[in-house]
Write a protein that holds these residues in place. Sequence first.
Motif, PDB file in Angstrom:
ATOM      1  N   SER A  17      -2.921  -2.579  -1.604  1.00 29.47           N
ATOM      2  CA  SER A  17      -2.600  -1.563  -0.593  1.00 29.47           C
ATOM      3  C   SER A  17      -2.069  -2.164   0.712  1.00 29.47           C
ATOM      4  CB  SER A  17      -3.815  -0.674  -0.320  1.00 29.47           C
ATOM      5  OG  SER A  17      -4.927  -1.432   0.105  1.00 29.47           O
ATOM      6  N   PRO A  18      -2.531  -3.356   1.190  1.00 30.77           N
ATOM      7  CA  PRO A  18      -1.960  -3.884   2.442  1.00 30.77           C
ATOM      8  C   PRO A  18      -0.467  -4.156   2.366  1.00 30.77           C
ATOM      9  CG  PRO A  18      -4.053  -4.955   1.963  1.00 30.77           C
ATOM     10  CD  PRO A  18      -3.701  -4.152   0.753  1.00 30.77           C
ATOM     11  N   VAL A  19       0.006  -4.681   1.229  1.00 30.71           N
ATOM     12  CA  VAL A  19       1.438  -4.971   1.135  1.00 30.71           C
ATOM     13  C   VAL A  19       2.237  -3.679   1.023  1.00 30.71           C
ATOM     14  CG1 VAL A  19       1.440  -5.253  -1.391  1.00 30.71           C
ATOM     15  CG2 VAL A  19       3.169  -6.394  -0.021  1.00 30.71           C
ATOM     16  N   ILE A  20       1.676  -2.654   0.380  1.00 27.20           N
ATOM     17  CA  ILE A  20       2.346  -1.350   0.337  1.00 27.20           C
ATOM     18  C   ILE A  20       2.417  -0.760   1.746  1.00 27.20           C
ATOM     19  CG2 ILE A  20       2.201   1.007  -0.544  1.00 27.20           C
ATOM     20  CD1 ILE A  20       0.873  -0.067  -3.048  1.00 27.20           C
ATOM     21  N   SER A  23       4.988  -2.864   3.886  1.00 25.47           N
ATOM     22  CA  SER A  23       6.380  -2.771   3.426  1.00 25.47           C
ATOM     23  C   SER A  23       6.973  -1.395   3.672  1.00 25.47           C
ATOM     24  CB  SER A  23       6.462  -3.108   1.934  1.00 25.47           C
ATOM     25  OG  SER A  23       6.003  -4.417   1.686  1.00 25.47           O
ATOM     26  N   LEU A  24       6.173  -0.349   3.533  1.00 23.58           N
ATOM     27  CA  LEU A  24       6.670   1.015   3.663  1.00 23.58           C
ATOM     28  C   LEU A  24       6.286   1.650   4.989  1.00 23.58           C
ATOM     29  CD1 LEU A  24       5.967   2.308   0.035  1.00 23.58           C
ATOM     30  CD2 LEU A  24       8.014   1.196   0.942  1.00 23.58           C
ATOM     31  N   SER A  25       5.651   0.864   5.886  1.00 26.16           N
ATOM     32  CA  SER A  25       5.265   1.344   7.227  1.00 26.16           C
ATOM     33  C   SER A  25       4.373   2.584   7.164  1.00 26.16           C
ATOM     34  CB  SER A  25       6.528   1.638   8.070  1.00 26.16           C
ATOM     35  OG  SER A  25       7.316   0.484   8.206  1.00 26.16           O
ATOM     36  N   TYR A  26       3.390   2.537   6.272  1.00 29.22           N
ATOM     37  CA  TYR A  26       2.443   3.636   6.161  1.00 29.22           C
ATOM     38  C   TYR A  26       1.330   3.472   7.189  1.00 29.22           C
ATOM     39  CZ  TYR A  26       4.342   5.259   1.674  1.00 29.22           C
ATOM     40  OH  TYR A  26       5.154   5.773   0.696  1.00 29.22           O
ATOM     41  N   ASN A  27       0.710   4.596   7.578  1.00 28.59           N
ATOM     42  CA  ASN A  27      -0.510   4.522   8.368  1.00 28.59           C
ATOM     43  C   ASN A  27      -1.716   4.585   7.426  1.00 28.59           C
ATOM     44  OD1 ASN A  27      -0.947   7.267   7.707  1.00 28.59           O
ATOM     45  ND2 ASN A  27       0.197   7.941   9.515  1.00 28.59           N
ATOM     46  N   GLN A  28      -2.915   4.467   7.999  1.00 30.64           N
ATOM     47  CA  GLN A  28      -4.110   4.397   7.155  1.00 30.64           C
ATOM     48  C   GLN A  28      -4.347   5.709   6.420  1.00 30.64           C
ATOM     49  OE1 GLN A  28      -5.638   1.558   6.639  1.00 30.64           O
ATOM     50  NE2 GLN A  28      -6.934   2.557   5.110  1.00 30.64           N
ATOM     51  N   ARG A  29      -3.977   6.817   7.018  1.00 28.49           N
ATOM     52  CA  ARG A  29      -4.172   8.108   6.363  1.00 28.49           C
ATOM     53  C   ARG A  29      -3.290   8.204   5.113  1.00 28.49           C
ATOM     54  NH1 ARG A  29      -3.316  10.815  10.380  1.00 28.49           N
ATOM     55  NH2 ARG A  29      -5.444  11.166  11.081  1.00 28.49           N
TER      56      ARG A  29
END
Length: 573
Positions: A17-20, A23-29
């Motif tokens: 999950s950290p690399v996802i 790489s995709l600039s996701y937030n924790q939610r």
Amino acid sequence: MWLQSCAGIGYLFGSISPVIKSSLSYNQRQVARLGVAKDLGDSVGFLAGSLCEVLPLWAALLVGAVQNLVGYGWVWLVVTGRVPTLPLWAMCILIFVGTNGETYFNTVALVSCVQNFPKSRGPVVGILKGFAGLGGAILTQIYAVIHSPDHASLIFMVAVGPAMVVIALMFLVRPVKGHKQVRPTDGVCFTYIYSVCILLAAYLMGVMLVEDLVDLNHTVITVFTVILFILLLIPIVIPVSLSFLIDPRPPEEEALLPEPQKQEPGGLQRESSELIFSELEDEKPKEVDLLPASERQKRIAQLQARLFQAAADGAVRVKRRRGPHRGEDFTLMQALIKADFWLMFFSLLLGSGSGLTVIDNLGQMSQSLGYDNTHIFVSMISIWNFLGRIGGGYFSELIVRDYAYPRPVAMAVAQFIMAIGHIFFAMGWPGAMYIGTLLIGLGYGAHWAIVPAAASELFGLKKFGALYNFLTMANPAGSLVFSGLIASSIYDREAEKQAHQHHSQQQNWVSIFSGMFGVDEPLKCEGAVCFFLTSVIMSGFCIIAVVLSMILVYRTKIVYAHLYGKSSSTRLT
């Protein structure tokens, strides 16, 4: 066992999950939503159970391998920029599809092995589910050898590695008429496998700790991984030795279990025998069940003969009973109208759901009690989970084999152990994290060795895939309610209380600053109070689960006496 070693994909989500996220600039939610998709994919096995009933098992394994490859393979392509970026809902679908592939591995392994080893269901299920729990640790160690600076390569390994292993093994994992393969050496063989499992768990625990505490070079890590492969390959000694080194068995050891009987066109006497069974249950005195196996069978035969004669004379009207009896083959729809099935489901929901709540919140729990190295407890509970599965299968098998007592009593014991573990978490005493992790890990893991074996005994093997995959729905359902609603709400409330208690002028300025720049600082809770109420509630749920399990034990005493009472008295010595 090798197949199940690839069924731990879901346990690696915390590593990928950290690399996802980066790489995709996701937030924790957004990452949390991917985690929900992973949990659903890991638990929703209706399709796997249904396909295993209509397709050859190798075809079901192939479907699972394709899902694993396509789901996580596409995620890898997106993360590495080889294909266009997809919206979040599409990524959730890919994660769901990829993780759902392991439900096929689980179902096929369990369905084939409980049929191949019908007299050793407890050890078999415990060992298989244990290896599924260790799958994440095994894949993580293999990835350590790759030593790739590109962390996305872990996603590639998750997509390709299990698919390759499953395709290589899919024609070997199948039912092979286990009722003709009960051997006197089975006890020794399972003891050998148990020893290998314990050694493997201890080895992985030691390797994880060493790699975490000491900076090792690549050569040492490679040696560790080679030893891991040797431990995984050691069990092949058993089939090789039984095939080439041991003399053929005497003929009298063959048919220890009866062949499945086929319904003949003129089977009127068999139908009458089935019809008389419900009348027999009503007329049989309760003290008959307390007699020794040989005497009990004699008394039941006498009573049945009298009932047949009375029915022939018209003195007794035999009641036609609808559907199969407990211990026979049920369909899912037939099982869903049985109280025993729902007792098992809700007992599993309360027990495993409370355990999964601890697993999901173990990082926050350890942080609230002042521990910095939270990953140590995550690794420890994984190993205890594995040993709980191994031990649950072993000890529940002793209960049914030696005493002909219902297997769910072992589930009640596991749930009582978990209730004590939750109390340790609630109190927050020095060292309570270690003891609580031990007790919760063992109890939670034991559920997944005991429940599948008990379900196969009470509701048969014919539709076991569908029955097992329905029962597994109790796990995410319990986690959704207990962790998603109860634990998180109580934690946030306690964190808000602490924030108000430590309110100061400096915090006001920090809050204003955060508000100006849109920074949402998460609230943190410290102390045993953070999870005190949650742990007390979870302990209460485990006690309720113990009561449900004991009700199931009371209701199924006759079934287990019938299944194991006679065989235990005539077992080969």
